[in-house]
Design a protein around this motif. Structure first.
Motif, mmCIF file in Angstrom:
data_model
loop_
_atom_site.group_PDB
_atom_site.id
_atom_site.type_symbol
_atom_site.label_atom_id
_atom_site.label_comp_id
_atom_site.label_asym_id
_atom_site.label_seq_id
_atom_site.Cartn_x
_atom_site.Cartn_y
_atom_site.Cartn_z
ATOM 1 N N HIS A 1 170.709 -62.565 29.227
ATOM 2 C CA HIS A 1 170.616 -61.223 28.644
ATOM 3 C C HIS A 1 169.976 -60.287 29.669
ATOM 4 O O HIS A 1 168.825 -60.478 30.076
ATOM 5 N N ARG A 2 170.711 -59.270 30.116
ATOM 6 C CA ARG A 2 170.252 -58.394 31.177
ATOM 7 C C ARG A 2 168.959 -57.664 30.800
ATOM 8 O O ARG A 2 168.003 -57.618 31.580
ATOM 9 N N GLY A 3 168.914 -57.096 29.605
ATOM 10 C CA GLY A 3 167.729 -56.369 29.186
ATOM 11 C C GLY A 3 166.510 -57.266 29.070
ATOM 12 O O GLY A 3 165.389 -56.863 29.423
ATOM 13 N N PHE A 4 166.708 -58.488 28.589
ATOM 14 C CA PHE A 4 165.591 -59.436 28.467
ATOM 15 C C PHE A 4 165.018 -59.786 29.840
ATOM 16 O O PHE A 4 163.792 -59.856 30.017
ATOM 17 N N LEU A 5 165.876 -60.000 30.827
ATOM 18 C CA LEU A 5 165.412 -60.345 32.175
ATOM 19 C C LEU A 5 164.634 -59.187 32.807
ATOM 20 O O LEU A 5 163.619 -59.403 33.474
ATOM 21 N N ILE A 6 165.097 -57.958 32.593
ATOM 22 C CA ILE A 6 164.376 -56.791 33.114
ATOM 23 C C ILE A 6 162.989 -56.709 32.479
ATOM 24 O O ILE A 6 161.975 -56.508 33.167
ATOM 25 N N TYR A 7 162.937 -56.873 31.171
ATOM 26 C CA TYR A 7 161.657 -56.848 30.454
ATOM 27 C C TYR A 7 160.738 -57.952 30.963
ATOM 28 O O TYR A 7 159.533 -57.729 31.183
ATOM 29 N N LEU A 8 161.274 -59.141 31.153
ATOM 30 C CA LEU A 8 160.471 -60.294 31.568
ATOM 31 C C LEU A 8 159.862 -60.073 32.947
ATOM 32 O O LEU A 8 158.656 -60.286 33.149
ATOM 33 N N ILE A 9 160.672 -59.639 33.916
ATOM 34 C CA ILE A 9 160.169 -59.438 35.283
ATOM 35 C C ILE A 9 159.096 -58.341 35.306
ATOM 36 O O ILE A 9 158.036 -58.500 35.936
ATOM 37 N N GLY A 10 159.361 -57.236 34.628
ATOM 38 C CA GLY A 10 158.388 -56.148 34.601
ATOM 39 C C GLY A 10 157.074 -56.543 33.968
ATOM 40 O O GLY A 10 155.990 -56.191 34.460
ATOM 41 N N ASN A 11 157.124 -57.309 32.877
ATOM 42 C CA ASN A 11 155.896 -57.700 32.188
ATOM 43 C C ASN A 11 155.116 -58.755 32.960
ATOM 44 O O ASN A 11 153.882 -58.757 32.943
ATOM 45 N N VAL A 12 155.821 -59.683 33.603
ATOM 46 C CA VAL A 12 155.130 -60.679 34.421
ATOM 47 C C VAL A 12 154.345 -59.994 35.534
ATOM 48 O O VAL A 12 153.195 -60.353 35.827
ATOM 49 N N LEU A 13 154.942 -58.989 36.156
ATOM 50 C CA LEU A 13 154.242 -58.238 37.198
ATOM 51 C C LEU A 13 153.095 -57.416 36.611
ATOM 52 O O LEU A 13 151.997 -57.349 37.194
ATOM 53 N N MET A 14 153.304 -56.815 35.450
ATOM 54 C CA MET A 14 152.285 -55.964 34.839
ATOM 55 C C MET A 14 151.022 -56.738 34.510
ATOM 56 O O MET A 14 149.893 -56.266 34.740
ATOM 57 N N PHE A 15 151.164 -57.959 33.976
ATOM 58 C CA PHE A 15 149.998 -58.710 33.518
ATOM 59 C C PHE A 15 149.120 -59.207 34.661
ATOM 60 O O PHE A 15 148.027 -59.708 34.417
ATOM 61 N N LEU A 16 149.575 -59.047 35.898
ATOM 62 C CA LEU A 16 148.724 -59.389 37.032
ATOM 63 C C LEU A 16 147.527 -58.446 37.127
ATOM 64 O O LEU A 16 146.495 -58.802 37.699
ATOM 65 N N GLY A 17 147.653 -57.253 36.563
ATOM 66 C CA GLY A 17 146.540 -56.304 36.595
ATOM 67 C C GLY A 17 146.188 -55.727 35.246
ATOM 68 O O GLY A 17 145.522 -54.695 35.167
ATOM 69 N N PHE A 18 146.618 -56.372 34.163
ATOM 70 C CA PHE A 18 146.463 -55.792 32.828
ATOM 71 C C PHE A 18 145.084 -56.068 32.222
ATOM 72 O O PHE A 18 144.454 -55.174 31.661
ATOM 73 N N PHE A 19 144.591 -57.305 32.324
ATOM 74 C CA PHE A 19 143.365 -57.684 31.615
ATOM 75 C C PHE A 19 142.117 -57.638 32.487
ATOM 76 O O PHE A 19 141.008 -57.542 31.962
ATOM 77 N N ALA A 20 142.272 -57.727 33.814
ATOM 78 C CA ALA A 20 141.093 -57.785 34.689
ATOM 79 C C ALA A 20 140.167 -56.577 34.527
ATOM 80 O O ALA A 20 138.938 -56.746 34.490
ATOM 81 N N PRO A 21 140.664 -55.323 34.439
ATOM 82 C CA PRO A 21 139.736 -54.193 34.286
ATOM 83 C C PRO A 21 138.876 -54.273 33.031
ATOM 84 O O PRO A 21 137.705 -53.858 33.054
#
Length: 496
Positions: free
Chosen positions: A253-273
């Motif tokens: 699913h194209r939309g699912f893969l886009i969401y997955l890649i973006g969120n995996v990258l986002m969570f690298l800096g989401f909770f640390a602050p």
């Protein structure tokens, strides 16, 4: 269980008992998201007690968050097998046992196990079922319901931040963990409110499906020898059994893969602050209660931002293009972190906490709504499990990497810059790729309409074939998630 008429799949009520379920989800999601952040109040004292570094103490929250997300597929499988209610109640029990055990720990490794793994796994069993059951009780008001349920996180954080400081001052970190373990048992009460929809219908349909499967096997046995097909059918049955709980076809699913890649990258800096906000304030010379109050400010703004974001996302102007709104929220979050090093006084940290709470609430309110918008309610349970297992790696590494930067440079600003740059990059990626996805969906829809019109012009006299072509076209894959959302939910509300 709610009474259900046999042979009829009940639709989402969009109210009624759904508001009680929403309150239970509010409590359960609140603990799942806020509890790992609230524990940051104890980190400075636990660090001094065990003589550890910033990166070592940050592993407590990292392991807890990673376990909460990494256990997503297990939680999804258990929900598909047993329903949301028993899974959440068992998760609440695990949370209580983990924190009570942590109060007797004598090493940092034992805290990793009790707080990180046991309590984190209990929170995972609270998070996914609560998000899933909201999609079963709400359709038209689902963005608003998700925003209200996600508001449980800032409400709990606003309460836990000063409460944890009060407990520490009066009982120490060991006594505080013991009391917090008892408080987490309230997740069992929240889970008891999750009354399933259409339990009777699901049972009837399951029995019918099993009878049809047995009859089909009997016909195959009568029609020819089974020796040559035993291994093939056994493998197929095994794959179908796994795919019944986790739909791996989502990776096409194209939309699912886009969401997955973006969120995996986002969570690298989401909770640390959030993990390092209170320690950073103490490091600059601010007293303990004022540092804890920064988390309360963040939570108060977050509390308002989540339902407000749900209302905006539910509007007819934003909902058809909600992915753009989500991308903007992530980039805005990153911009706040990039500007944080400019806040050198307590007033500046208050301003940063306010904007951070607004951005954080916007992201969290749409985190699961955008996923359901992409894949539809029918495949949402599997999508949540697959997304969380992929995200757990960056969630696990985010705070420790921030701790390593603090230990290496002796300054918190590099941690905030790293988190901000990563999130701006993730938001930009999602915006560009979602624009590409929307263009491709429009192009595919145009091609479908063209193919649909060609047979009609050639075979206008054959009305039967024309209607058949129209029906078969409508049963194709979803081009606009909102178009067939209602049908998908009605088919899945029976609990199968």
């Amino acid at each position: 269980p709610a009474p259900a008429e046999a042979g009829r799949a009940p639709g989402p009520p969009d109210g009624g008992w759904g508001w009680v379920v929403l309150f239970g989800a509010f409590v359960s999601i609140g603990f799942a998201y806020a509890f790992p952040k609230g524990l940051a109040i104890f980190f400075k004292e636990i660090q001094d007690f065990f003589g550890t570094s910033y990166s070592e103490i940050a592993w407590i929250s990292s392991i807890m968050l990673a376990t909460t997300y990494g256990a997503g597929p297990i939680s999804s499988i258990l929900v598909n097998r047993y329903g949301s209610r028993p899974v959440v109640m068992f998760g609440g029990l695990l949370c209580g046992v983990g924190m009570i055990s942590a109060s007797f720990c004598t090493s940092i490794l034992q805290l990793y196990i009790c707080v990180g793994f046991i309590t984190g796994f209990g929170l995972a069993l609270n998070l996914q079922p609560s998000v899933i059951i909201i999609g079963k009780y709400f359709l038209k008001r689902r963005p608003l319901a998700n925003g209200l349920a996600m508001a449980g996180s800032p409400v709990m954080l606003c309460t836990l931040a000063p409460l944890n400081q009060f407990l520490f001052d009066n009982f120490g970190w060991r006594g505080s963990f013991l009391i917090l373990g008892a408080i987490l048992l309230n997740c069992c009460v929240a889970g008891a409110l999750f009354r399933p929809i259409g339990a009777g219908t699901a049972l009837v349909k399951t029995q019918v499906a099993e009878e049809e499967k047995d009859a089909l096997k009997g016909k195959i046995t009568e029609g020819g020898p089974m020796e040559n097909k035993t291994e093939e059918e056994g493998g197929k049955d095994c794959f179908e059994k796994v795919n019944q709980y986790l739909d791996f076809s989502l990776f096409k699913h194209r939309g699912f893969l886009i969401y997955l890649i973006g969120n995996v990258l986002m969570f690298l800096g989401f909770f640390a602050p959030i993990v390092f906000l209170a320690p950073y304030a103490k490091h600059t010379g601010i007293d303990e209660y004022s540092a804890a109050f920064l988390l309360s400010i963040l939570a108060i703004v977050d509390m308002v931002a989540r339902p407000a974001t749900g209302v905006i996302a539910n509007s007819r102007w934003v909902r058809p293009r909600i992915q753009y709104f989500f991308s903007f929220a992530i980039a805005f979050n990153g911009a706040c972190h990039l500007l944080c090093p400019l806040a050198s006084s307590y007033t500046g940290l208050v301003v940063y906490s306010s904007f951070f709470g607004l951005a954080f609430g916007m992201v969290c309110a749409m985190l699961f709504e955008t996923l359901m918008d992409l894949v539809g309610a029918a495949r949402f349970t599997s999508a949540v499990g697959l997304v969380t297992i992929a995200e757990c790696c960056t969630i696990l590494l985010g705070p420790p990497i921030g701790g390593i930067l603090i230990d290496t440079f002796g300054d918190y600003k590099y941690m905030f810059i790293k988190c901000g740059a990563v999130m701006v990059l993730a938001g930009t990626f999602l915006f560009i790729m979602n624009y590409y996805n929307y263009r491709m969906l429009a192009k595919e829809e145009k091609e479908r309409k063209t193919k649909e019109e060609d047979p009609k012009s050639v075979k206008t006299e054959n009305e039967g074939k024309k209607n058949w072509n129209k029906d078969s076209t409508q049963d194709g894959p979803e081009l606009e998630p909102l178009r067939e959302e209602g049908e998908g939910v009605k088919k899945e509300m029976n609990g199968t």
